[in-house]
Design a protein around this motif. Structure first.
Motif, PDB file in Angstrom:
ATOM      1  N   PRO A 441       0.810  -1.220   0.000  1.00  0.00           N
ATOM      2  CA  PRO A 441       0.000   0.000   0.000  1.00  0.00           C
ATOM      3  C   PRO A 441       0.841   1.266   0.000  1.00  0.00           C
ATOM      4  O   PRO A 441       2.041   1.243   0.297  1.00  0.00           O
ATOM      5  CB  PRO A 441      -0.777  -0.120   1.314  1.00  0.00           C
ATOM      6  N   SER A 442       0.183   2.369  -0.294  1.00  0.00           N
ATOM      7  CA  SER A 442       0.753   3.680   0.003  1.00  0.00           C
ATOM      8  C   SER A 442       0.510   3.959   1.482  1.00  0.00           C
ATOM      9  O   SER A 442      -0.488   3.522   2.050  1.00  0.00           O
ATOM     10  CB  SER A 442       0.079   4.756  -0.851  1.00  0.00           C
ATOM     11  N   TYR A 443       1.423   4.709   2.110  1.00  0.00           N
ATOM     12  CA  TYR A 443       1.268   4.934   3.548  1.00  0.00           C
ATOM     13  C   TYR A 443       2.105   6.136   3.981  1.00  0.00           C
ATOM     14  O   TYR A 443       2.965   6.613   3.233  1.00  0.00           O
ATOM     15  CB  TYR A 443       1.698   3.698   4.340  1.00  0.00           C
ATOM     16  N   ASP A 444       1.849   6.608   5.185  1.00  0.00           N
ATOM     17  CA  ASP A 444       2.677   7.623   5.828  1.00  0.00           C
ATOM     18  C   ASP A 444       3.567   6.943   6.852  1.00  0.00           C
ATOM     19  O   ASP A 444       3.161   5.981   7.505  1.00  0.00           O
ATOM     20  CB  ASP A 444       1.816   8.676   6.521  1.00  0.00           C
ATOM     21  N   PHE A 445       4.764   7.474   7.015  1.00  0.00           N
ATOM     22  CA  PHE A 445       5.707   6.881   7.950  1.00  0.00           C
ATOM     23  C   PHE A 445       5.227   7.068   9.388  1.00  0.00           C
ATOM     24  O   PHE A 445       4.589   8.065   9.721  1.00  0.00           O
ATOM     25  CB  PHE A 445       7.091   7.494   7.770  1.00  0.00           C
ATOM     26  N   ALA A 446       5.551   6.099  10.240  1.00  0.00           N
ATOM     27  CA  ALA A 446       5.199   6.199  11.655  1.00  0.00           C
ATOM     28  C   ALA A 446       5.843   7.450  12.252  1.00  0.00           C
ATOM     29  O   ALA A 446       6.951   7.836  11.883  1.00  0.00           O
ATOM     30  CB  ALA A 446       5.672   4.951  12.398  1.00  0.00           C
ATOM     31  N   CYS A 447       5.121   8.073  13.164  1.00  0.00           N
ATOM     32  CA  CYS A 447       5.601   9.276  13.857  1.00  0.00           C
ATOM     33  C   CYS A 447       5.795  10.447  12.905  1.00  0.00           C
ATOM     34  O   CYS A 447       6.534  11.397  13.216  1.00  0.00           O
ATOM     35  CB  CYS A 447       6.894   9.006  14.616  1.00  0.00           C
ATOM     36  N   ALA A 448       5.149  10.413  11.740  1.00  0.00           N
ATOM     37  CA  ALA A 448       5.303  11.506  10.788  1.00  0.00           C
ATOM     38  C   ALA A 448       4.533  12.742  11.219  1.00  0.00           C
ATOM     39  O   ALA A 448       4.820  13.843  10.758  1.00  0.00           O
ATOM     40  CB  ALA A 448       4.824  11.069   9.404  1.00  0.00           C
ATOM     41  N   GLY A 449       3.533  12.547  12.089  1.00  0.00           N
ATOM     42  CA  GLY A 449       2.739  13.673  12.535  1.00  0.00           C
ATOM     43  C   GLY A 449       1.747  14.164  11.517  1.00  0.00           C
ATOM     44  O   GLY A 449       1.189  15.255  11.648  1.00  0.00           O
ATOM     45  N   SER A 450       1.496  13.375  10.487  1.00  0.00           N
ATOM     46  CA  SER A 450       0.572  13.796   9.435  1.00  0.00           C
ATOM     47  C   SER A 450      -0.881  13.548   9.792  1.00  0.00           C
ATOM     48  O   SER A 450      -1.781  14.083   9.148  1.00  0.00           O
ATOM     49  CB  SER A 450       0.892  13.048   8.137  1.00  0.00           C
ATOM     50  N   GLY A 451      -1.110  12.710  10.806  1.00  0.00           N
ATOM     51  CA  GLY A 451      -2.480  12.335  11.130  1.00  0.00           C
ATOM     52  C   GLY A 451      -3.002  11.180  10.299  1.00  0.00           C
ATOM     53  O   GLY A 451      -4.116  10.711  10.510  1.00  0.00           O
ATOM     54  N   ASN A 452      -2.186  10.698   9.346  1.00  0.00           N
ATOM     55  CA  ASN A 452      -2.613   9.610   8.462  1.00  0.00           C
ATOM     56  C   ASN A 452      -1.890   8.306   8.756  1.00  0.00           C
ATOM     57  O   ASN A 452      -2.002   7.355   7.971  1.00  0.00           O
ATOM     58  CB  ASN A 452      -2.362   9.997   6.997  1.00  0.00           C
ATOM     59  N   GLU A 453      -1.130   8.253   9.855  1.00  0.00           N
ATOM     60  CA  GLU A 453      -0.440   7.015  10.185  1.00  0.00           C
ATOM     61  C   GLU A 453      -1.468   5.895  10.353  1.00  0.00           C
ATOM     62  O   GLU A 453      -2.516   6.082  10.974  1.00  0.00           O
ATOM     63  CB  GLU A 453       0.362   7.166  11.475  1.00  0.00           C
ATOM     64  N   GLY A 454      -1.154   4.747   9.790  1.00  0.00           N
ATOM     65  CA  GLY A 454      -2.062   3.611   9.879  1.00  0.00           C
ATOM     66  C   GLY A 454      -2.963   3.452   8.676  1.00  0.00           C
ATOM     67  O   GLY A 454      -3.560   2.392   8.487  1.00  0.00           O
ATOM     68  N   LEU A 455      -3.062   4.491   7.849  1.00  0.00           N
ATOM     69  CA  LEU A 455      -3.861   4.369   6.630  1.00  0.00           C
ATOM     70  C   LEU A 455      -3.088   3.606   5.563  1.00  0.00           C
ATOM     71  O   LEU A 455      -1.870   3.729   5.457  1.00  0.00           O
ATOM     72  CB  LEU A 455      -4.229   5.746   6.082  1.00  0.00           C
ATOM     73  N   GLN A 456      -3.808   2.827   4.765  1.00  0.00           N
ATOM     74  CA  GLN A 456      -3.223   2.130   3.631  1.00  0.00           C
ATOM     75  C   GLN A 456      -4.005   2.529   2.385  1.00  0.00           C
ATOM     76  O   GLN A 456      -5.234   2.443   2.367  1.00  0.00           O
ATOM     77  CB  GLN A 456      -3.289   0.614   3.830  1.00  0.00           C
ATOM     78  N   GLY A 457      -3.284   2.978   1.373  1.00  0.00           N
ATOM     79  CA  GLY A 457      -3.921   3.440   0.148  1.00  0.00           C
ATOM     80  C   GLY A 457      -3.611   2.550  -1.031  1.00  0.00           C
ATOM     81  O   GLY A 457      -2.496   2.034  -1.165  1.00  0.00           O
ATOM     82  N   TYR A 458      -4.597   2.374  -1.902  1.00  0.00           N
ATOM     83  CA  TYR A 458      -4.451   1.497  -3.074  1.00  0.00           C
ATOM     84  C   TYR A 458      -5.053   2.189  -4.296  1.00  0.00           C
ATOM     85  O   TYR A 458      -6.173   2.686  -4.246  1.00  0.00           O
ATOM     86  CB  TYR A 458      -5.158   0.158  -2.836  1.00  0.00           C
ATOM     87  N   ASP A 459      -4.296   2.180  -5.382  1.00  0.00           N
ATOM     88  CA  ASP A 459      -4.741   2.792  -6.639  1.00  0.00           C
ATOM     89  C   ASP A 459      -4.970   1.729  -7.702  1.00  0.00           C
ATOM     90  O   ASP A 459      -4.234   0.728  -7.775  1.00  0.00           O
ATOM     91  CB  ASP A 459      -3.689   3.771  -7.153  1.00  0.00           C
ATOM     92  N   LEU A 460      -5.952   1.979  -8.559  1.00  0.00           N
ATOM     93  CA  LEU A 460      -6.259   1.087  -9.682  1.00  0.00           C
ATOM     94  C   LEU A 460      -6.398   1.925 -10.938  1.00  0.00           C
ATOM     95  O   LEU A 460      -7.115   2.930 -10.957  1.00  0.00           O
ATOM     96  CB  LEU A 460      -7.565   0.334  -9.424  1.00  0.00           C
ATOM     97  N   MET A 461      -5.674   1.531 -12.004  1.00  0.00           N
ATOM     98  CA  MET A 461      -5.815   2.157 -13.312  1.00  0.00           C
ATOM     99  C   MET A 461      -6.650   1.244 -14.189  1.00  0.00           C
ATOM    100  O   MET A 461      -6.395   0.037 -14.263  1.00  0.00           O
ATOM    101  CB  MET A 461      -4.448   2.411 -13.938  1.00  0.00           C
TER     102      MET A 461
END
Length: 523
Positions: A441-461
């Motif tokens: 998945p796409s993701y944000d690094f732990a402790c990045a402070g982005s508020g999106n830690e733990g999210l997993q993103g997936y793209d489809l073309m």
């Protein structure tokens, strides 16, 4: 090829070269490396290089690559309205295509995202990534048999192939596949930003729009299926061996090689060297004298293209800093000069790198179990010709001719790879083709402070780069008990039981974002 032993030296052969080098240090310098005994970073004046290998520059990849929509703060990994901009982009699931431009086939496609949990090696539950089953029904409405070469594209690197290489089947039976590789898919960015522009850092694609720009014209696939550069260029090689140094007193004992060149007439490549300094036609290359303990190559080569280097000097130093007053006695080596071609040098080094890579991963599956030698060897030549000193306009990252970087980063560069296999569709009939892969998945690094830690993103073309004419596409979810959807544009509704949807054929991109429910771990 001919070779002659030049000499064995103890200390410096030409003291004048040392003094000229020290004078040059007072002027303008560009320098890679020079690690102390602890293998720390010695910056010098200009370009730093970490003795562990590979990374040059201070910044990480993540800015906007050519055709991309943004960097680490604006990489539209989801791309759709309300989508998250992830720091690490996992790449898109791409559609099946064929080597033929026009096939006469139509296709129906179904993509299944399977979020069944896994486990860490110690058995702890783990929810990371998705198993993707990408299925196609190829229809032939003509009265002739249609035979095509199917190409299934997927994103990643040679180094990650043990995890990401897809499997393929036709009408329920496994098919024999051949692997092709596109060139490095990203670009390069400045270490310090626009105020001090350079091309020192890698700049990987960070959004689906980046892949749209990369694959839209078809040129990338054409290059992937084409011939690799032939580098049958005359070369003179200086090989250093039979090393000796007072390691008991100087654990990081270093040997420096000082030369003068006409930069318009001579190009230098190195392998096994840790440092380089240059200025006004002067070069000094250095390496830690092998002690049988450091995990670095014993093979040390200076490769000369064009006018030969002529006289050179050798000097031992206390450590990789090679500073004035740090000269030492007792450092020696043997030097052999030989005449060959750059292709022959690369062939030797690629095999040597493959051997070391495999040894370092003894007992584990490694990428060279899946990467054919011809593919790796060709990709190395391609990188040198496209971005290295042979390109005519080399990027800063590879301009110094350090072959160690070329060889290692060929393994780790992100690229689009293609799994090729034959498919024959009978007249008036159809064939089921299924490709399966594990998707990071796409993701944000732990402790990045982005508020999106733990999210997993997936793209489809849905159709990018595909020669197939699609008449239907659909998507489905499986094993979603442990995850919740936080963002999407498919139309799934887990609470309402909607886990299968039809896709709009006019829409090029879909995104899905998930979060692991409490009680399981994500990576």
């Amino acid at each position: 090829m001919k070779a002659e032993r030049l000499f064995r030296v103890l200390g410096m052969a030409d003291p004048a070269l040392v003094e000229e080098a020290l004078e040059a240090r007072r002027g303008t310098w560009r320098r890679w490396a020079a690690a102390a005994a602890c293998l720390a970073l010695i910056a010098g004046l200009g370009v730093p290089w970490l003795a562990g290998g590979g990374f040059k520059g201070y910044g990480m990849s993540g800015g906007a690559a050519p055709g991309d929509s943004g960097g680490a703060s604006g990489n539209a990994a989801a791309g759709g309205e309300g989508g998250v901009s992830f720091m690490s982009y996992g790449g898109s699931v791409l559609p099946l295509t064929t080597a033929e431009d026009s096939t006469g086939l139509t296709a129906e496609r179904e993509v299944i995202w399977d979020f069944a949990p896994g486990a860490y090696p110690d058995g702890e539950p783990r929810q990371w990534g998705a198993e993707v089953t990408d299925s196609y029904t190829l229809h032939n409405s003509t009265e002739e048999v249609i035979a095509v070469t199917a190409l299934y594209p997927f994103t990643g690197s040679f180094d990650s192939l043990t995890e990401i290489r897809p499997h393929a089947a036709a009408d329920g039976g496994a098919v024999e596949t051949t692997l092709y590789a596109g060139a490095y898919s990203g670009g390069f960015q400045s270490t310090f930003g626009a105020e001090i522009p350079d091309t020192m850092n890698l700049d990987g694609l960070s959004s689906w729009e980046g892949y749209q720009a990369l694959l839209g014209s078809g040129a990338y696939l054409e290059q992937a299926l084409g011939d690799y550069p032939v580098l049958d260029i005359p070369a003179v090689v200086y090989e250093f061996s039979d090393f000796a140094a007072p390691h008991e007193t100087y654990p990081a004992a270093t040997q420096a090689v000082s030369i003068h060149i006409d930069e318009e007439e001579t190009t230098i490549f190195t392998y096994g060297f840790n440092g380089m300094e240059c200025g006004e036609g002067f070069r000094r290359y250095s390496y830690f004298v092998p002690d049988g303990m450091r995990n670095e190559p014993d093979l040390k080569l200076l490769v000369v293209l064009g006018e030969d280097i002529g006289a050179y000097g050798l000097q031992g130093y206390e450590d990789g800093g090679c500073g004035r007053g740090e000269e030492i006695e007792g450092v020696s080596c043997a030097v052999v000069r030989s005449e060959t071609t750059l292709d022959a040098v690369l062939d030797r080094l690629c095999r040597y790198h493959r051997e070391r890579y495999t040894q370092n991963r003894a007992g584990r599956e490694n990428a060279f179990d899946m990467v054919p030698y011809r593919l790796y060897r060709g990709a190395v030549a391609e990188l040198m010709a496209q971005y290295g000193a042979l390109s005519g306009a080399p990027v800063d990252r590879y301009a110094d001719g350090r072959l160690d970087d070329i060889l290692s980063e060929t393994m780790t560069h992100d690229r689009v790879l293609y799994l090729s296999f034959p498919v024959t569709v009978p007249a008036g009939g159809s064939v089921q083709v299924e490709c399966g892969l594990w998707k990071t998945p796409s993701y944000d690094f732990a402790c990045a402070g982005s508020g999106n830690e733990g999210l997993q993103g997936y793209d489809l073309m849905t159709r990018l780069g595909s020669s197939l004419r699609f008449t239907r596409q659909s998507a489905a979810l499986m094993n979603t008990e442990n995850v919740e959807i936080t963002g999407q544009d498919y139309g799934f509704d887990l609470d309402g039981g909607v886990t299968a949807v039809e896709l709009d054929l006019e829409r090029e991109h879909y995104f899905l974002e998930m979060r692991v429910k409490e009680g399981l771990s994500s990576e």
